[in-house]
Design a protein around this motif. Structure first.
Motif, PDB file in Angstrom:
ATOM      1  N   ARG A 120       2.439  -6.097   6.491  1.00 15.76           N
ATOM      2  CA  ARG A 120       1.669  -5.620   5.561  1.00 15.76           C
ATOM      3  C   ARG A 120       1.443  -4.130   5.517  1.00 15.76           C
ATOM      4  NH1 ARG A 120      -4.963  -6.922   5.846  1.00 15.76           N
ATOM      5  NH2 ARG A 120      -5.399  -6.049   3.832  1.00 15.76           N
ATOM      6  N   GLU A 158      -1.292  -8.293  -2.777  1.00 12.51           N
ATOM      7  CA  GLU A 158      -0.220  -7.435  -2.915  1.00 12.51           C
ATOM      8  C   GLU A 158       0.682  -7.846  -1.821  1.00 12.51           C
ATOM      9  OE1 GLU A 158      -1.638  -2.951  -4.133  1.00 12.51           O
ATOM     10  OE2 GLU A 158      -2.705  -3.972  -2.465  1.00 12.51           O
ATOM     11  N   LEU A 181       2.652 -11.149  -2.738  1.00 18.56           N
ATOM     12  CA  LEU A 181       3.476 -10.556  -3.868  1.00 18.56           C
ATOM     13  C   LEU A 181       4.577  -9.963  -3.431  1.00 18.56           C
ATOM     14  CD1 LEU A 181       0.886  -9.747  -6.846  1.00 18.56           C
ATOM     15  CD2 LEU A 181       2.514 -11.918  -6.804  1.00 18.56           C
ATOM     16  N   ALA A 182       4.582  -9.281  -2.445  1.00 18.29           N
ATOM     17  CA  ALA A 182       6.024  -8.555  -1.910  1.00 18.29           C
ATOM     18  C   ALA A 182       6.738  -9.893  -1.262  1.00 18.29           C
ATOM     19  CB  ALA A 182       5.504  -7.781  -0.947  1.00 18.29           C
ATOM     20  N   GLN A 216       6.570  -2.412  -0.259  1.00 17.32           N
ATOM     21  CA  GLN A 216       6.730  -2.380  -1.516  1.00 17.32           C
ATOM     22  C   GLN A 216       8.090  -1.567  -1.967  1.00 17.32           C
ATOM     23  OE1 GLN A 216       2.800  -1.323  -3.177  1.00 17.32           O
ATOM     24  NE2 GLN A 216       2.571  -3.632  -4.022  1.00 17.32           N
ATOM     25  N   SER A 233       0.546 -12.382 -11.491  1.00 15.38           N
ATOM     26  CA  SER A 233      -0.164 -11.658 -10.345  1.00 15.38           C
ATOM     27  C   SER A 233      -0.714 -12.564  -9.191  1.00 15.38           C
ATOM     28  CB  SER A 233      -1.324 -10.965 -10.877  1.00 15.38           C
ATOM     29  OG  SER A 233      -2.142 -11.868 -11.847  1.00 15.38           O
ATOM     30  N   ALA A 242      -2.141  -1.935   1.599  1.00 11.71           N
ATOM     31  CA  ALA A 242      -2.242  -3.030   0.701  1.00 11.71           C
ATOM     32  C   ALA A 242      -3.324  -4.205   1.028  1.00 11.71           C
ATOM     33  CB  ALA A 242      -0.973  -3.778   1.214  1.00 11.71           C
TER      34      ALA A 242
END
Ligand code: PEP
Ligand code: MN
Length: 359
Positions: free
Chosen positions: A207, A215, A218-219, A188, A66, A211
């Motif tokens: 973005r 996140e 991580l995308a 996502q 994560s 989010a």
């Protein structure tokens, strides 16, 4: 799990680390990026990191699932720059991506392209496939619009960016664009991110409206994991309780992202505010906050725009924006690309370039 191999690691050391990951149950994926050679171990197993760190040729291990890895400053302590054709994003000069929300016709997009290029834009934007909240709203002119955008960009000497919504469109779209835009609603859409990542082309990742920054980062890993280093992050406003603006432009994102990632960060004050009057002030603020560039919507006649007219700058307002961000850029050690004087027209604004009806 991401393992950064030392640049001097031998093939047998790489092989040993790869084998150790595979034996521990990870699916192993080698990732070669300009800033390092990595082995990705896909699967759970944080406890294994200690063993890997002790192996010959290993420089750094990021065990967390994560936590951003390839995009992190640990993976690349430098700053990445991303080329969109002739425009370098993340360098000393600000990237200015400008153009209509949607490509509406050849005259509209060519007028925009010529004007924004003349006043210092470095990339032409224009939507062909539009993600609209309502299925009853204008959905974009698709492939025809891509051709018009590419043609307008070529004529004005600007590379182009346009949104891709469907993984099935990626291949067909690639020859028309210098950069894929991954819209906020697609942040996502993982199959889409992978498909764009595989092209190796520049990707502008917006973005998601809801989010968090973790996140968002991580995308970006989905693109990087395909061995594509050409990832640009774009803050475009998030959903909050505020109703006075369409979104809340989260300028906190700029310094926070810069402290966590080597990827360039640009800001879209058009979608971030939804209001034309707020776009120039927030563009100035974004530059002051350290953004590597801006994305702004510009239309020769915003009142007649087929999408996002309320937040689109007129041509004259775009010129004003460029005039006003110059000194701010200078104050924070950045510069603007030199405008293409040769393309400048006398007069500005809606009538100056003789914009007629959309084609
Ligand atoms: C756009 O750029 O026109 C757009 C739809 O942006 P976002 O994905 O940020 O809403
Ligand atoms: Mn738009």
């Amino acid at each position: 799990m991401i393992v950064k191999m030392s640049p001097t690691a031998s093939p047998s050391e790489r092989g040993a680390v790869s084998e150790a990951l595979a034996q521990a149950g990870f699916e192993v994926q080698p990732v070669a990026l300009p800033f390092g050679s990595f082995l990705a171990g896909l699967g759970p197993g944080e406890a294994f990191a200690g063993k890997l760190r002790a192996m010959a040729g290993v420089e750094w291990v990021q065990p967390g699932e994560s936590t951003p890895a390839l995009g992190s400053l640990e993976a690349n302590p430098g700053r990445s720059t991303v080329a969109i054709g002739s425009c370098l994003v993340g360098g000393p000069s600000l990237a200015v991506m400008a153009g209509p929300c949607s490509v509406e016709g050849p005259t509209q997009v060519q007028t925009c392209a010529r004007f924004v290029s003349a006043y210092g834009a470095t990339v032409l934007r224009g939507g062909a496939y539009k993600p609209r909240t309502s299925p009853y709203s204008f959905q974009g002119f698709g492939r025809e619009a891509l051709e018009m955008l590419q043609e307008a960009g070529r004529a004005a000497g600007l590379p182009v960016v346009s949104e891709v919504m469907d993984p099935g469109d990626v291949e067909a779209m690639a020859p028309f664009v210098d950069c894929f835009q991954l819209g906020a609603r697609s942040m996502q859409n993982f199959p889409l991110l992978k498909a764009v990542g595989r092209t190796g082309k520049a990707a502008l990742l917006k973005r998601g409206p809801s989010a968090g920054l973790a996140e968002f980062l991580l995308a970006a890993e989905y693109l990087l994991l395909q061995g594509n280093p050409n990832v640009i992050l774009c803050e475009r406003g998030i959903k909050t309780f505020e109703t006075a603006t369409r979104n809340t432009l989260d300028l906190n994102a700029v310094p926070i992202l810069k402290a966590r990632t080597h990827l360039p960060v640009v800001v879209d004050p058009s979608h971030g505010t939804g209001r034309r009057a707020a776009v120039i002030p927030m563009a100035r603020a974004a530059v002051a906050a350290g953004a590597d560039g801006l994305m702004v919507e510009v239309h020769p006649d915003p009142d007649r725009a087929l999408s996002d007219g309320d937040q689109s700058l007129t041509l004259a307002e775009f010129r004003q924006l460029m005039d006003e961000i110059g000194p701010v850029a200078e104050a924070v050690g950045r510069s603007l690309a030199a405008p293409r004087q040769g393309l400048r027209q006398t007069g500005s604004g809606r009538r100056g370039l003789g914009w007629g009806a959309a084609g």
